[in-house]
Motif scaffolding. Structure first.
Motif, PDB file in Angstrom:
ATOM      1  N   GLU A  27       0.830  -1.216   0.000  1.00 34.03           N
ATOM      2  CA  GLU A  27       0.000   0.000   0.000  1.00 34.03           C
ATOM      3  C   GLU A  27       0.861   1.262   0.000  1.00 34.03           C
ATOM      4  OE1 GLU A  27      -4.051  -1.604   2.256  1.00 34.03           O
ATOM      5  OE2 GLU A  27      -2.369  -0.842   3.444  1.00 34.03           O
ATOM      6  N   ILE A  28       1.974   1.235   0.725  1.00 37.41           N
ATOM      7  CA  ILE A  28       2.887   2.385   0.726  1.00 37.41           C
ATOM      8  C   ILE A  28       3.502   2.571  -0.653  1.00 37.41           C
ATOM      9  CG2 ILE A  28       5.078   3.310   1.641  1.00 37.41           C
ATOM     10  CD1 ILE A  28       4.382   1.944   4.318  1.00 37.41           C
ATOM     11  N   THR A  29       3.956   1.455  -1.268  1.00 36.31           N
ATOM     12  CA  THR A  29       4.631   1.578  -2.562  1.00 36.31           C
ATOM     13  C   THR A  29       3.682   2.018  -3.672  1.00 36.31           C
ATOM     14  OG1 THR A  29       4.345  -0.792  -3.034  1.00 36.31           O
ATOM     15  CG2 THR A  29       6.406  -0.119  -1.998  1.00 36.31           C
ATOM     16  N   HIS A  30       2.382   1.819  -3.477  1.00 32.85           N
ATOM     17  CA  HIS A  30       1.405   2.231  -4.492  1.00 32.85           C
ATOM     18  C   HIS A  30       1.051   3.720  -4.399  1.00 32.85           C
ATOM     19  CE1 HIS A  30       0.993  -2.000  -5.349  1.00 32.85           C
ATOM     20  NE2 HIS A  30       0.093  -1.762  -6.285  1.00 32.85           N
ATOM     21  N   GLN A  31       1.592   4.411  -3.392  1.00 34.69           N
ATOM     22  CA  GLN A  31       1.334   5.847  -3.221  1.00 34.69           C
ATOM     23  C   GLN A  31       2.649   6.611  -3.349  1.00 34.69           C
ATOM     24  OE1 GLN A  31      -1.534   6.715   0.125  1.00 34.69           O
ATOM     25  NE2 GLN A  31      -1.267   4.539   0.538  1.00 34.69           N
ATOM     26  N   PRO A  32       2.952   7.152  -4.540  1.00 29.61           N
ATOM     27  CA  PRO A  32       4.256   7.773  -4.784  1.00 29.61           C
ATOM     28  C   PRO A  32       4.694   8.812  -3.751  1.00 29.61           C
ATOM     29  CG  PRO A  32       3.123   7.478  -6.850  1.00 29.61           C
ATOM     30  CD  PRO A  32       2.138   7.090  -5.772  1.00 29.61           C
ATOM     31  N   GLU A  33       3.799   9.693  -3.317  1.00 29.71           N
ATOM     32  CA  GLU A  33       4.179  10.721  -2.330  1.00 29.71           C
ATOM     33  C   GLU A  33       4.642  10.075  -1.023  1.00 29.71           C
ATOM     34  OE1 GLU A  33       4.376  13.974  -2.454  1.00 29.71           O
ATOM     35  OE2 GLU A  33       3.329  14.558  -4.298  1.00 29.71           O
ATOM     36  N   LEU A  34       3.889   9.064  -0.589  1.00 28.75           N
ATOM     37  CA  LEU A  34       4.192   8.366   0.658  1.00 28.75           C
ATOM     38  C   LEU A  34       5.481   7.551   0.526  1.00 28.75           C
ATOM     39  CD1 LEU A  34       2.831   8.137   3.415  1.00 28.75           C
ATOM     40  CD2 LEU A  34       1.596   6.128   2.578  1.00 28.75           C
ATOM     41  N   CYS A  35       5.601   6.863  -0.590  1.00 25.35           N
ATOM     42  CA  CYS A  35       6.777   6.033  -0.842  1.00 25.35           C
ATOM     43  C   CYS A  35       8.041   6.894  -0.956  1.00 25.35           C
ATOM     44  CB  CYS A  35       6.570   5.223  -2.119  1.00 25.35           C
ATOM     45  SG  CYS A  35       7.813   3.955  -2.342  1.00 25.35           S
ATOM     46  N   ALA A  36       7.927   8.040  -1.604  1.00 21.00           N
ATOM     47  CA  ALA A  36       9.058   8.966  -1.719  1.00 21.00           C
ATOM     48  C   ALA A  36       9.481   9.468  -0.340  1.00 21.00           C
ATOM     49  CB  ALA A  36       8.689  10.135  -2.636  1.00 21.00           C
ATOM     50  N   LYS A  89      10.577   9.311 -10.262  1.00 22.11           N
ATOM     51  CA  LYS A  89      10.581  10.645 -10.883  1.00 22.11           C
ATOM     52  C   LYS A  89      10.433  11.741  -9.835  1.00 22.11           C
ATOM     53  CE  LYS A  89       8.610   8.865 -15.184  1.00 22.11           C
ATOM     54  NZ  LYS A  89       7.348   8.647 -15.913  1.00 22.11           N
ATOM     55  N   LEU A  90       9.546  11.523  -8.887  1.00 22.73           N
ATOM     56  CA  LEU A  90       9.316  12.492  -7.815  1.00 22.73           C
ATOM     57  C   LEU A  90      10.605  12.728  -7.029  1.00 22.73           C
ATOM     58  CD1 LEU A  90       6.851  14.029  -6.649  1.00 22.73           C
ATOM     59  CD2 LEU A  90       6.457  12.079  -5.131  1.00 22.73           C
ATOM     60  N   LEU A  91      11.284  11.643  -6.674  1.00 22.29           N
ATOM     61  CA  LEU A  91      12.500  11.736  -5.877  1.00 22.29           C
ATOM     62  C   LEU A  91      13.649  12.370  -6.648  1.00 22.29           C
ATOM     63  CD1 LEU A  91      12.252   8.221  -4.240  1.00 22.29           C
ATOM     64  CD2 LEU A  91      12.478  10.341  -2.946  1.00 22.29           C
ATOM     65  N   THR A  92      13.859  11.930  -7.877  1.00 21.58           N
ATOM     66  CA  THR A  92      15.049  12.369  -8.609  1.00 21.58           C
ATOM     67  C   THR A  92      14.881  13.746  -9.234  1.00 21.58           C
ATOM     68  OG1 THR A  92      14.328  11.136 -10.582  1.00 21.58           O
ATOM     69  CG2 THR A  92      15.823  10.020  -9.063  1.00 21.58           C
ATOM     70  N   ARG A  93      13.641  14.163  -9.477  1.00 23.00           N
ATOM     71  CA  ARG A  93      13.430  15.472 -10.110  1.00 23.00           C
ATOM     72  C   ARG A  93      13.183  16.595  -9.115  1.00 23.00           C
ATOM     73  NH1 ARG A  93       9.569  13.516 -15.203  1.00 23.00           N
ATOM     74  NH2 ARG A  93      11.053  11.994 -16.029  1.00 23.00           N
ATOM     75  N   GLU A  94      12.740  16.215  -7.903  1.00 20.09           N
ATOM     76  CA  GLU A  94      12.324  17.277  -6.979  1.00 20.09           C
ATOM     77  C   GLU A  94      12.917  17.199  -5.574  1.00 20.09           C
ATOM     78  OE1 GLU A  94       8.050  17.559  -6.775  1.00 20.09           O
ATOM     79  OE2 GLU A  94       7.819  17.119  -8.904  1.00 20.09           O
ATOM     80  N   GLN A  95      13.269  15.995  -5.098  1.00 18.09           N
ATOM     81  CA  GLN A  95      13.478  15.849  -3.660  1.00 18.09           C
ATOM     82  C   GLN A  95      14.881  15.485  -3.203  1.00 18.09           C
ATOM     83  OE1 GLN A  95      10.420  13.146  -2.308  1.00 18.09           O
ATOM     84  NE2 GLN A  95       8.766  14.540  -2.851  1.00 18.09           N
ATOM     85  N   LEU A  96      15.603  14.670  -3.946  1.00 17.20           N
ATOM     86  CA  LEU A  96      16.872  14.149  -3.447  1.00 17.20           C
ATOM     87  C   LEU A  96      18.069  14.983  -3.877  1.00 17.20           C
ATOM     88  CD1 LEU A  96      16.529  10.291  -4.021  1.00 17.20           C
ATOM     89  CD2 LEU A  96      16.476  11.479  -1.823  1.00 17.20           C
ATOM     90  N   ASN A  97      19.087  15.046  -2.997  1.00 13.87           N
ATOM     91  CA  ASN A  97      20.359  15.658  -3.381  1.00 13.87           C
ATOM     92  C   ASN A  97      21.475  14.610  -3.394  1.00 13.87           C
ATOM     93  OD1 ASN A  97      20.613  15.182  -0.689  1.00 13.87           O
ATOM     94  ND2 ASN A  97      21.393  17.201  -0.154  1.00 13.87           N
ATOM     95  N   VAL A  98      21.073  13.337  -3.384  1.00 10.02           N
ATOM     96  CA  VAL A  98      22.008  12.214  -3.527  1.00 10.02           C
ATOM     97  C   VAL A  98      21.436  11.279  -4.590  1.00 10.02           C
ATOM     98  CG1 VAL A  98      22.848  12.327  -1.135  1.00 10.02           C
ATOM     99  CG2 VAL A  98      20.887  10.857  -1.692  1.00 10.02           C
TER     100      VAL A  98
END
Length: 348
Positions: A48-57, A129-138
Motif C-alpha cells: 500500500e505504501i509503494t502504491h502511493q508515490p508521495e508516501l513512498c518517496a 521521478k518524484l525523488l530524482t526530479r524534486e526531492q533528493l540531493n544524492v
C-alpha cells in the motif's frame, strides 16, 4: 529547470574513482527502525505504501535526511514486479512473501506473462521521478531481485531455510528451470531499465539466497542468466551492484560478471576479497548485529573495515545485510558521521 547540486561521491566510488571520503548507505535504511515508518506501517502495508508515490518517496528520503547517507534506495520489495507476470504474492507480517500459486512444472512457467512497467508498476516509476526530479540531493539506487532468489520464493511458496524444493526443481526439471530463469531475466531487464529511464542513478541486484548453491551449480544454472542481465543493463551506463547473503564462495564468480561493484556480506573480509583477486569496487560489510553493540565496539569494527576498504580505490561502506528493526536510528546517524569523518581524515 532543476539546478539542485547532487552529491555524486557514491557514484564515483562505484566507478573506482578517487573520493574525498568514503560514501555510505545502508541496506534497508528506509523503514525498519525509524519511528516515523513504524507509525505508517500501523496504517498501511508495504504494498500500500509503494502504491502511493508521495508516501513512498517520503519513506525513501527519510534516511537521507536523518542519517546524512550518500545514496537513497527506493523503498519497495523484490516481490513488487511479480504480480504483473501472474504471481499471486502477499507479504505477510512476521513471515515474508507468501505465494498462492507456486511453480511446480514447465506448464506453470509457461503461464507466466511479461511485464510492462509503465502499465503494471507506474507507481514505482512515479516515485522515482518524484525523488530524482524534486526531492533528493544524492543518487537514487533502484533494484530488483535476481532470478534464483525470485524463483526460490515462487517454487517454495514462501521463505525457506534450505531451498530443497528449489534445488530439487533445478536438478530434476532443467528445461523448466532454464525457462523460468529466462522469464525472470526478461522481467528483470525490462523492469530495471524502466527504473533507470525514470531517474535511478545506480542499480543493485539482490540475489539474497543464491549462497545456497555451490560454485559448480552456480556456474551452470545461474551464471549465464546473470551474464545476460548485466550485459543488457550495461547499455544504460549506470553503476551495477551485486549482493547476496552467505555467498562469499561466489564473490569471484560475481567479479567475472559485467558489473561495477561486488557487494560483500560480513563473512568475507574485504582484504581477503582483494587477495582472492577482486579488483572491482566493493561494498560492505559491517555485520548488522554489531549495530546493537556499545558504540565503542561499533566504532572499532567500522574503523577496521574502513582501513581495509580504503586500501584500494572504489569502496562504499555498507552493512553485510539489512538494518534490523531494533537498531536505534541515532546509531546509524552517528555511524554515518564517523565513516565520513574518519575516512576524510585518512585521505588527506
Amino acid at each position: 529547470m532543476d539546478h539542485r547540486r547532487i552529491n555524486d561521491t557514491f557514484l564515483k566510488a562505484c566507478r573506482g574513482e578517487k573520493t574525498d571520503y568514503v560514501p555510505v548507505w545502508y541496506m534497508r535504511q528506509a523503514g525498519r527502525s525509524q519511528p516515523e515508518y513504524r507509525e505508517l506501517k500501523e496504517k498501511y502495508s508495504l504494498f500500500e505504501i509503494t502504491h502511493q508515490p508521495e508516501l513512498c518517496a517520503y519513506v525513501t528520503r527519510l534516511p537521507v535526511e536523518q542519517y546524512d547517507v550518500d545514496a537513497a534506495i527506493l523503498y519497495k520489495d523484490i516481490m513488487s514486479p511479480l504480480p504483473a507476470i501472474g504471481v499471486d504474492v502477499d507479504i505477510k507480517t512476521g513471515i515474508g512473501p507468501v505465494i498462492a500459486n507456486p511453480i511446480r512444472s514447465l506448464a506453470d512457467v509457461e503461464k507466466l506473462g511479461e511485464i510492462s512497467p509503465e502499465e503494471d508498476v507506474p507507481y514505482v516509476l512515479d516515485t522515482i521521478k518524484l525523488l530524482t526530479r524534486e526531492q533528493l540531493n544524492v543518487p537514487l539506487i533502484g533494484f530488483a531481485g535476481a532470478p534464483f532468489t525470485l524463483a526460490s520464493y515462487m517454487i517454495e511458496g514462501g521463505p525457506s531455510k534450505n531451498y530443497n524444493k528449489t534445488k530439487a526443481f533445478m536438478y530434476a526439471e532443467p528445461k523448466a528451470w532454464f525457462a523460468l530463469m529466462d522469464k525472470l531475466a526478461d522481467m528483470t531487464i525490462t523492469y530495471v531499465k524502466a527504473q533507470i529511464d525514470a531517474g535511478a542513478k545506480a542499480i543493485q541486484i539482490f540475489d539474497s539466497w543464491v549462497g545456497a548453491l555451490n560454485v559448480t551449480d552456480y556456474r551452470y544454472f545461474i551464471k549465464p542468466v546473470m551474464e545476460r542481465i548485466f550485459s543488457e543493463l550495461r547499455e544504460k551506463n549506470v553503476p551495477l551492484i551485486m549482493f547476496g547473503v552467505g555467498a562469499s564462495h561466489l564473490a569471484k564468480e560475481w567479479h567475472d560478471l559485467p558489473l561495477d561493484v561486488v557487494g560483500l556480506d560480513w563473512r568475507l573480509p574485504i582484504q581477503e576479497a582483494r587477495e582472492m583477486g577482486i579488483t572491482k569496487a566493493v561494498q560492505g560489510n559491517l555485520d548488522p548485529a554489531v549495530l546493537l553493540a556499545p558504540w565503542e565496539v561499533i566504532e572499532e569494527r567500522a574503523k577496521a573495515i574502513l582501513d581495509q576498504g580504503m586500501a584500494h580505490p572504489g569502496y562504499v561502506f555498507n552493512l553485510g545485510h539489512g538494518v534490523f528493526p531494533q537498531v536505534n536510528p541515532e546509531t546509524l546517524k552517528r555511524l554515518t558521521a564517523f565513516v565520513h569523518e574518519y575516512s576524510a581524515s585518512q585521505k588527506k
